[in-house]
Design a protein around this motif. Structure first.
Motif, PDB file in Angstrom:
ATOM      1  N   LEU A   1      -1.558  -1.522  -5.403  1.00  0.00           N
ATOM      2  CA  LEU A   1      -0.294  -1.424  -4.684  1.00  0.00           C
ATOM      3  C   LEU A   1      -0.532  -0.733  -3.356  1.00  0.00           C
ATOM      4  O   LEU A   1      -1.201   0.307  -3.297  1.00  0.00           O
ATOM      5  N   LYS A   2       0.011  -1.293  -2.302  1.00  0.00           N
ATOM      6  CA  LYS A   2      -0.099  -0.697  -0.971  1.00  0.00           C
ATOM      7  C   LYS A   2       0.496   0.709  -1.013  1.00  0.00           C
ATOM      8  O   LYS A   2       1.569   0.919  -1.562  1.00  0.00           O
TER       9      LYS A   2
ATOM     10  N   ASP B   1      -5.540  -0.145   3.141  1.00  0.00           N
ATOM     11  CA  ASP B   1      -4.274  -0.888   3.183  1.00  0.00           C
ATOM     12  C   ASP B   1      -4.098  -1.669   4.472  1.00  0.00           C
ATOM     13  O   ASP B   1      -4.544  -1.237   5.543  1.00  0.00           O
TER      14      ASP B   1
ATOM     15  N   TYR C   1       7.764  -6.559   5.212  1.00  0.00           N
ATOM     16  CA  TYR C   1       8.412  -6.238   3.940  1.00  0.00           C
ATOM     17  C   TYR C   1       7.674  -6.825   2.744  1.00  0.00           C
ATOM     18  O   TYR C   1       7.562  -6.190   1.706  1.00  0.00           O
TER      19      TYR C   1
ATOM     20  N   CYS D   1       4.515  -7.399   2.327  1.00  0.00           N
ATOM     21  CA  CYS D   1       3.139  -6.936   2.141  1.00  0.00           C
ATOM     22  C   CYS D   1       3.157  -5.695   1.248  1.00  0.00           C
ATOM     23  O   CYS D   1       3.448  -4.593   1.702  1.00  0.00           O
ATOM     24  N   LYS D   2       2.847  -5.901  -0.020  1.00  0.00           N
ATOM     25  CA  LYS D   2       2.956  -4.815  -0.995  1.00  0.00           C
ATOM     26  C   LYS D   2       1.668  -4.548  -1.764  1.00  0.00           C
ATOM     27  O   LYS D   2       1.645  -3.773  -2.692  1.00  0.00           O
ATOM     28  N   ARG D   3       0.589  -5.221  -1.385  1.00  0.00           N
ATOM     29  CA  ARG D   3      -0.659  -5.042  -2.124  1.00  0.00           C
ATOM     30  C   ARG D   3      -1.825  -4.843  -1.171  1.00  0.00           C
ATOM     31  O   ARG D   3      -1.740  -5.164   0.014  1.00  0.00           O
TER      32      ARG D   3
END
Length: 129
Positions: free
Chosen positions: A10-11, A27, A33, A35-37
């Motif tokens: 997870l970012k 990261d 929005y 981009c979560k990983r």
């Protein structure tokens, strides 16, 4: 054929990946929005760790993983290794150490490109060992 692991995190999770590296340093630096990983290929992690330990001085990671939209935003090439967790841009605290860092990094990465104050380092294919 030996397989190399792909690590999905997870970012912003700040997990310790190596003695001198936590996942948030790798990261994507975008504010998108979706981009979560963070994606890291194990071979890239090993190459960075070997370089950092041999260099024995702090390094700044300028760019690690990049999501596809961010890679486009920063002008990255279409087949950028950053998009697949295979590349890292690193800089020494003192630009005078860049040449030494370059010599060390070439032992650990398949490709090392020297710029004015940082190195782009990547492995051609970390997915098959």
């Amino acid at each position: 054929m030996k397989k190399t692991a792909i690590i999905f995190l997870l970012k912003g999770s700040k997990e310790r990946l190596a003695p001198h590296l936590n996942s948030s340093e790798f990261d994507c630096q975008c504010t998108n929005y979706g981009c979560k990983r963070t994606l890291v290929v194990e071979k890239t992690l090993f190459s960075y760790t070997g370089t950092r330990l041999e260099f024995d001085k702090p390094l700044t990671i300028r760019s690690g993983y990049r999501c596809f939209p961010h890679n486009t935003e920063v002008g990255g090439v279409g087949d950028s290794k950053h998009k697949y967790g295979l590349a890292i841009d690193i800089a020494p605290a003192d630009v005078k150490d860049l040449r030494v860092l370059e010599m060390i990094a070439t032992k650990h990465f398949d490709v090392v490109l020297k710029y004015d104050d940082f190195l782009h380092c990547h492995n051609k294919d970390g997915l098959n060992g």
